[in-house]
Design a protein around this motif. Structure first.
Motif, short mmCIF file in Angstrom:
data_model
loop_
_atom_site.label_atom_id
_atom_site.label_comp_id
_atom_site.label_asym_id
_atom_site.label_seq_id
_atom_site.Cartn_x
_atom_site.Cartn_y
_atom_site.Cartn_z
N UNK A 167 34.51 22.05 59.68
CA UNK A 167 35.48 22.90 59.02
C UNK A 167 36.88 22.30 59.03
N UNK A 168 37.11 21.29 59.88
CA UNK A 168 38.44 20.69 59.97
C UNK A 168 38.65 19.64 58.89
N UNK A 169 37.57 19.05 58.43
CA UNK A 169 37.69 18.00 57.42
C UNK A 169 36.55 18.15 56.45
N UNK A 170 36.82 18.64 55.25
CA UNK A 170 35.77 18.94 54.29
C UNK A 170 35.93 18.10 53.04
N UNK A 193 39.68 17.73 52.21
CA UNK A 193 40.45 18.95 52.45
C UNK A 193 40.58 19.21 53.94
N UNK A 194 41.72 19.69 54.33
CA UNK A 194 41.94 20.12 55.71
C UNK A 194 42.17 21.63 55.72
N UNK A 195 41.53 22.31 56.66
CA UNK A 195 41.75 23.74 56.81
C UNK A 195 43.04 23.98 57.59
N UNK A 196 43.88 24.86 57.07
CA UNK A 196 45.12 25.19 57.75
C UNK A 196 44.80 26.12 58.92
N UNK A 197 45.37 25.83 60.05
CA UNK A 197 45.09 26.59 61.26
C UNK A 197 45.42 28.07 61.06
#
Length: 402
Positions: A273-276, A291-295
């Protein structure tokens, strides 16, 4: 009173326009897009005759066929009449195209349509209701139902964007070929519809040694995409006849290091989920978006965007270019989908983004010869808000028939 004054003003403007020298009028028309010129036909007989002039049409088509359009089809509700909007790289605004007026009398009430693909004057719509295909000519304002394909009725979920291609007839803009690739009994098969004969042809693809493969003007249709290998059908379409020629199968592989940490090659990876990753396929290219998920948020940020190409021997995917940071500028997005095409040496990518319920479109161009990236500014897509997506497609320029 105000309406009367406005009518008089419009009438005076029309008369003043027609008093201009014919060469100046033609020069003004050359700077307009085809939908605007179609509306100008209604101005008066003098303008209609100018637009109908064969020499003018040839000059107009020479320029307009190099345009690139993006079409977006939306609906409020599933059985609601859809709305088609188009934008050209030469225009400064979205055009609301009256496709429902063209479809009047040709579709059944409540028919559920989805935009499959577009090219030249034609748009292809798939009908979920009747599992058929409709071809709409935007310039001639005509509709034709395509005979059921050899695989039988197909709903919209059966069509894969990267596995189909709409090819206008260069000698006759009123005709086209529609090609799509499909696995049938574990065998790769090419289906082609010819509008000039209203018939389908079927050809099974051949497995060949990659050393004999040459790109030429081939059409590439995606069959399947696994984490490290894709199956792509190559169609030798130099003259459009394909007589005595069969499509071939390529299996380009992707270096494992290139997709480390992201095992999924289509859509989003659910394992990291951190790097998609999001892969978008089109022609012999694919775009890989990290894509990176924003915390503490469901939003994602575009971290990188790369263009990959099938190698000259068809054996692997090769990195062509990475978009510079100033082009993607860490754009925030929610759900993403998109389309890709290569035409006239330029690779075009359209990304549908959703941020907190607000849809937007990002258009990026990459000129391979010049090694130049460009962000194409789009007017605000207000028509997307509150609507459901029912298809998006790039298209080549519209033209008039001689």
């Amino acid at each position: 009173m105000e309406k009367s004054q406005r009518c008089n003003k419009d009438t005076n403007t029309n008369i003043g326009f027609c008093l201009l020298p014919s060469e100046l009028i033609q020069n003004i028309l050359f700077h307009l897009c085809i939908p605007e010129i179609i509306r100008m036909k209604l101005l008066n007989k003098f303008v209609l005759n100018t637009i109908s002039d064969q020499t003018f049409i040839r000059q107009l088509n020479h320029g307009s066929q190099r345009d690139t359009w993006i079409f977006v089809y939306t609906r409020r509700w599933r059985r609601d009449n859809g709305v088609l909007h188009g934008f050209s790289n030469r225009s400064v605004r979205w055009f609301k195209i009256p496709v429902n007026e063209i479809l009047t009398g040709e579709v059944f009430p409540g028919e559920d349509l989805y935009l499959l693909t577009a090219s030249g004057n034609f748009l292809l719509f798939a009908s979920n209701t009747h599992s058929g295909i409709l071809a709409v000519d935007l310039v001639d304002k005509s509709v034709r139902r395509i005979n059921s394909c050899p695989l039988g009725p197909r709903g919209t979920s059966s069509w894969r964007r990267s596995g189909m291609k709409l090819v206008p007839d260069p000698s006759n803009p009123s005709h086209f070929r529609f090609m799509f690739a499909e696995m049938v009994n574990n065998r790769p098969v090419l289906f082609t519809y010819h509008s000039n004969t209203t018939t389908w042809t079927t050809k099974e693809a051949e497995e060949v040694n990659n050393w004999g493969f040459k790109k030429n003007n081939n059409v590439f249709l995606s069959l399947s995409n696994r984490p490290h290998e894709s199956t792509v059908m190559s169609v030798d379409d130099v003259d459009g006849s394909m007589i005595n020629r069969f499509p071939t199968i390529l299996r380009p592989r992707m270096n494992q290091d290139a997709i480390r940490g992201c095992p999924s090659s289509v859509g989003f990876s659910r394992n990291d989920l951190e790097s998609q990753l999001l892969h978008i396929h089109g022609d012999e290219y694919k775009v890989v978006i990290r894509l990176d998920t924003i915390e503490l948020s469901k939003l994602k940020r575009m971290k990188s965007l790369e263009v990959w190409e099938i190698s000259s021997n068809g054996e692997k995917w090769e990195l062509v270019s990475r978009a510079p940071s100033e082009v993607i500028s860490n754009k925030l997005c929610g759900v993403m989908m998109g389309c890709l095409e290569r035409r006239l040496g330029v690779i075009r990518v359209a990304l549908m983004t959703n941020r907190e319920g607000l849809w937007n479109i990002i258009w990026l161009d990459y000129d391979k010869e010049k090694d130049k990236w460009e962000w194409v500014p789009l007017p605000h897509c207000r028509f997307l808000q509150g609507s459901n997506m029912a298809g998006i497609s790039f298209s080549s320029g519209l033209t008039f028939s001689l």
